[in-house]
Design a protein around this motif. Structure first.
Motif, mmCIF file in Angstrom:
data_model
loop_
_atom_site.group_PDB
_atom_site.id
_atom_site.type_symbol
_atom_site.label_atom_id
_atom_site.label_comp_id
_atom_site.label_asym_id
_atom_site.label_seq_id
_atom_site.Cartn_x
_atom_site.Cartn_y
_atom_site.Cartn_z
ATOM 1 N N LEU A 125 8.863 18.733 43.192
ATOM 2 C CA LEU A 125 9.334 20.098 42.959
ATOM 3 C C LEU A 125 8.866 21.048 44.049
ATOM 4 O O LEU A 125 9.357 22.167 44.158
ATOM 5 N N GLY A 126 7.934 20.590 44.895
ATOM 6 C CA GLY A 126 7.403 21.437 45.955
ATOM 7 C C GLY A 126 6.118 22.140 45.581
ATOM 8 O O GLY A 126 5.696 23.073 46.270
ATOM 9 N N VAL A 127 5.466 21.688 44.504
ATOM 10 C CA VAL A 127 4.209 22.289 44.060
ATOM 11 C C VAL A 127 3.053 21.500 44.661
ATOM 12 O O VAL A 127 2.990 20.278 44.533
ATOM 13 N N LEU A 128 2.141 22.203 45.313
ATOM 14 C CA LEU A 128 0.973 21.573 45.912
ATOM 15 C C LEU A 128 -0.195 21.672 44.938
ATOM 16 O O LEU A 128 -0.525 22.755 44.459
ATOM 17 N N ASN A 182 12.374 29.606 42.830
ATOM 18 C CA ASN A 182 12.812 29.656 44.226
ATOM 19 C C ASN A 182 11.703 30.064 45.180
ATOM 20 O O ASN A 182 11.980 30.479 46.307
ATOM 21 N N PHE A 183 10.468 29.999 44.746
ATOM 22 C CA PHE A 183 9.369 30.393 45.616
ATOM 23 C C PHE A 183 9.126 29.325 46.673
ATOM 24 O O PHE A 183 9.140 28.123 46.391
ATOM 25 N N SER A 184 8.873 29.770 47.902
ATOM 26 C CA SER A 184 8.639 28.819 48.984
ATOM 27 C C SER A 184 7.237 28.232 48.925
ATOM 28 O O SER A 184 6.979 27.175 49.484
ATOM 29 N N SER A 185 6.319 28.912 48.244
ATOM 30 C CA SER A 185 4.949 28.418 48.130
ATOM 31 C C SER A 185 4.539 28.435 46.662
ATOM 32 O O SER A 185 4.492 29.497 46.037
ATOM 33 N N ARG A 186 4.264 27.253 46.119
ATOM 34 C CA ARG A 186 3.824 27.130 44.722
ATOM 35 C C ARG A 186 2.648 26.167 44.689
ATOM 36 O O ARG A 186 2.749 25.041 45.189
ATOM 37 N N SER A 243 -10.838 29.856 50.514
ATOM 38 C CA SER A 243 -10.386 29.092 51.681
ATOM 39 C C SER A 243 -8.995 28.512 51.467
ATOM 40 O O SER A 243 -8.304 28.172 52.425
ATOM 41 N N LYS A 244 -8.551 28.408 50.199
ATOM 42 C CA LYS A 244 -7.220 27.871 49.905
ATOM 43 C C LYS A 244 -6.300 28.933 49.310
ATOM 44 O O LYS A 244 -5.144 28.653 49.003
ATOM 45 N N ALA A 245 -6.823 30.166 49.131
ATOM 46 C CA ALA A 245 -6.071 31.173 48.378
ATOM 47 C C ALA A 245 -4.833 31.642 49.112
ATOM 48 O O ALA A 245 -3.821 31.961 48.505
ATOM 49 N N VAL A 246 -4.908 31.717 50.450
ATOM 50 C CA VAL A 246 -3.778 32.221 51.226
ATOM 51 C C VAL A 246 -2.874 31.062 51.597
ATOM 52 O O VAL A 246 -3.328 30.064 52.155
ATOM 53 N N ALA A 247 -1.629 31.184 51.251
ATOM 54 C CA ALA A 247 -0.681 30.110 51.550
ATOM 55 C C ALA A 247 -0.478 29.970 53.052
ATOM 56 O O ALA A 247 -0.590 30.931 53.803
ATOM 57 N N ARG A 248 -0.174 28.748 53.481
ATOM 58 C CA ARG A 248 0.116 28.533 54.901
ATOM 59 C C ARG A 248 1.522 29.019 55.182
ATOM 60 O O ARG A 248 2.492 28.383 54.783
ATOM 61 N N ALA A 262 3.137 31.606 44.569
ATOM 62 C CA ALA A 262 2.803 31.496 43.148
ATOM 63 C C ALA A 262 1.622 30.552 42.989
ATOM 64 O O ALA A 262 1.660 29.416 43.464
ATOM 65 N N VAL A 263 0.560 31.039 42.352
ATOM 66 C CA VAL A 263 -0.651 30.250 42.123
ATOM 67 C C VAL A 263 -0.929 30.213 40.628
ATOM 68 O O VAL A 263 -0.972 31.256 39.969
#
Length: 655
Positions: free
Chosen positions: A203-206, A167-171, A268-273, A31-32
């Motif tokens: 919350l786990g949001v970068l 519940n998203f692992s990447s936010r 360069s940052k669009a794709v989550a690790r 989620a972006v």
């Protein structure tokens, strides 16, 4: 589908080898949320110049175009990902059903342009209209006169992530602004914003910052955003090598445009690790282990069908596949407990129990164990069996892993060494020898965006069994030196810029055409006439740069050919590798007949020789021509693959 493949402790193993789905890193939901500032400075177009590459977009317009471009990419390539666009500093306010008619706004001067959700065709159309229609843009994007607190903006983002992607692992939160100090004279507002930023991280949001420098002022992150955007580098001051760097500020003016710079930084940052495996121990020596994660950074992309659709009914339905094992003689359904595993050896089926299979496959727990070190020069390019896995430290299992990993990375680079490792990727997997290769951080020279992160690459290398025999080396006619010199000039004129291949400049034409057709159908656009293929050579430029050199090479070739004819006209043959061979039709074909007789002798194998080969289990070393000729001589079928031919020969002697 989990985004990380974690190994389990002893006792939790399954009988079968755990499969690593390399596409799992794409199917994990991400989620972006774009947060774009709207202010008078962000809406001010760059000053006019005579440069052809000068900016024409205001920072806010460029940021919206970036969001539109990213949404176009993700709606097809990452259909499960969510994306949203939040504008702050606008005269109008809108949030979760609230609009201009509402009296009290939860977040004043925050306009939720696109809610955080899987992008639909309507969302893309709306964003496209805003980007391309100047009247629509001017009507909506109007800066407010009051100040907007960053605490309110971050709290708004917090609520969006909590309600839409809990519940998203990447936010991730992408902030685009040119204001490096929004609360210059308000310490309480700064403190409140830092608290809201800490809540997002908890919350786990970068939070990712994409700063834009003003024409007369560089963006200084230290004034405010150092307390908002947490540094991703190791906090240990004694760590010898940083793991990553901050995003370089984009700027307006001549040279590269603001839009291109923003697109480069955001892509360069669009794709989550997303990890291929997580928390595998890297053992540097007895009793010294650190924890690492593995990532796929390079993987071939192909158009993939998201599902099968059944069209024979009244309406289209998604079809679900089911696999069932059936007995070949009775068509009876066979249960899993009835199936045993077997390997063929010498024409016999050798059966194994599940316990025996587990014992055979067990080489220990998943790990990466360093066996020793070698110079980098000893790793040949042909030793790459499979794509390399990128390793990055993790602090989850072993505290201090980042510091040790950075020290190892720096030492290998300084010494120009690589590690040789024993690598078990998952439980019940076969061990692999792999090179632990240190990689430097690379940046785009124009934009400064990171193109390759610093870290260690795990490169699988071959065993002795994996190396095939070399082909027969034939003697070749070597070109004369003057001809080689002329060709060298041609090659020098046709080199890529800086003699390097940049994959970002050459998108896959078939893949882009596929996506373009899907996009046109989904958004009800006109179908494109043709695909843009950047791999097609630029013939005019090639002719301009190397045309005359190619003609010179052709003239030199004619001279060398005439000289060669004069030297070989008397002998009737050319000297190749110390032997004289016939040229043209001379010799009446006698040489061909002699070669044919020799080949026939080589390819003939009698029954005794074939039986001996079967007994020594060396039938597989015979060529297909030999096997086919022997089988047809016995009246047997000589068609099929080599394995089938070998099986027929073995079956013949078994009888």
């Amino acid at each position: 589908m989990p985004d990380e493949i974690k190994w389990k402790s002893p006792g939790d193993e399954d009988e079968d080898e755990e499969e690593v789905d390399e596409t799992a890193y794409k199917t994990v939901k991400d989620a972006v949320l774009f947060v774009i500032e709207v202010s008078s400075s962000m809406l001010r177009p760059p000053p006019p110049t005579d440069s052809k590459k000068a900016d024409t977009d205001s920072p806010t317009s460029a940021a919206l175009k970036c969001a539109y471009a990213l949404m176009q990419q993700r709606i097809i390539s990452n259909p499960n990902d969510m994306m949203g666009v939040l504008l702050y500093g606008t005269e109008k306010s809108k949030f979760n059903g609230e609009d201009e008619s509402s009296r009290n706004f939860s977040y004043p001067h925050c306009y939720l342009l696109t809610d955080l959700d899987v992008p639909a065709a309507e969302d893309v159309k709306a964003l496209k209209t805003l980007v391309e229609d100047e009247d629509e843009f001017k009507n909506l994007v109007v800066p407010c006169k009051e100040d907007v607190t960053m605490a309110s903006v971050l709290f708004c983002a917090n609520q969006i992530f909590t309600t839409k992607a809990p519940n998203f692992s990447s936010r991730r939160l992408f902030i685009v602004t040119n204001n490096d100090d929004p609360h210059a004279n308000d310490k309480a507002a700064k403190s409140s914003a830092a608290v809201r930023a800490k809540d997002l991280y908890d919350l786990g949001v970068l939070i990712e910052l994409f700063p834009i420098s003003k024409p007369d002022q560089e963006f200084e992150k230290r004034k405010f955003y150092d307390d908002i955007v947490y540094n991703q580098t190791p906090t240990d001051p004694e760590a010898p090598a940083p793991i990553s760097g901050p995003t370089k500020a984009s700027s307006t003016g001549d040279g590269i445009s603001l839009l291109v710079s923003l697109l480069s930084n955001i892509n360069s940052k669009a794709v989550a690790r997303r990890t291929l495996f997580s928390n595998i121990p890297l053992e540097l020596g007895p009793g010294l282990k650190i924890s690492v994660k593995g990532y796929i950074l390079f993987k071939r992309q192909e158009p993939k069908r998201s599902c099968y659709v059944y069209l024979a009914g009244e309406k289209a339905q998604i079809a679900t596949g089911v696999t069932t094992q059936l007995a070949s003689d009775t068509a009876r359904t066979i249960g899993k407990v009835e199936i045993k595993k077997a390997y063929k050896f010498g024409g016999e089926q050798v059966l194994f129990t599940p316990e025996e299979i587990t014992s055979i496959r067990n080489f220990g727990d998943p790990c990466i164990r360093i066996l020793g070190f070698k110079p980098m020069s000893m790793l040949p390019i042909w030793a790459n069996l499979r794509p390399a896995t990128f390793l990055y430290p993790s602090e989850e299992d072993y505290i201090g892993s980042t510091r040790v990993f950075a020290a190892l990375h720096a030492k290998l680079l300084a010494s120009q060494k690589l590690g040789i490792t024993w690598y078990i990727a998952r439980k019940n997997a076969a061990p692999v020898l792999a090179a632990l290769y240190p990689g430097r951080e690379e940046h785009d020279e124009t934009t400064g965006a990171q193109t390759l992160p610093p870290g260690l690459w795990l490169i699988p290398i071959p065993y002795a069994d994996d190396i095939r025999q070399n082909p027969e080396i034939t003697s070749l006619i070597r070109a004369p030196e003057p001809l080689i010199d002329r060709m060298r000039e041609v090659i020098q004129q046709l080199q890529l810029p800086k003699a390097k291949y940049d994959p970002s400049k050459y998108p896959n034409p078939s893949l882009q055409w596929h996506y373009r057709i899907l996009q046109a159908m989904a958004l009800e656009e006109d179908l494109p006439e043709k695909v843009e293929d950047k791999t097609v050579p630029r013939y005019r430029q090639i002719d301009k740069r190397a045309g005359e050199y190619v003609l010179e090479w052709g003239r030199e070739l004619q001279v060398q050919y005439e000289r060669w004819q004069k030297e070989n006209s008397s002998g009737g043959g050319a000297v190749v590798g110390g032997k004289r061979v016939a040229v043209g039709g001379g010799g009446g074909g006698g040489g061909d007949e002699e070669v044919g007789r020799k080949r026939a002798k080589v390819e003939e194998v009698d029954d005794a020789g074939m039986k001996k080969a079967v007994e020594k289990q060396t039938v597989g070393k015979l060529t297909v021509v030999v096997l086919k000729g022997w089988l047809e001589g016995k009246g047997l079928d000589g068609k099929g693959k080599k394995g089938e031919l070998v099986e027929r020969v073995e079956r013949y002697f078994e009888k």
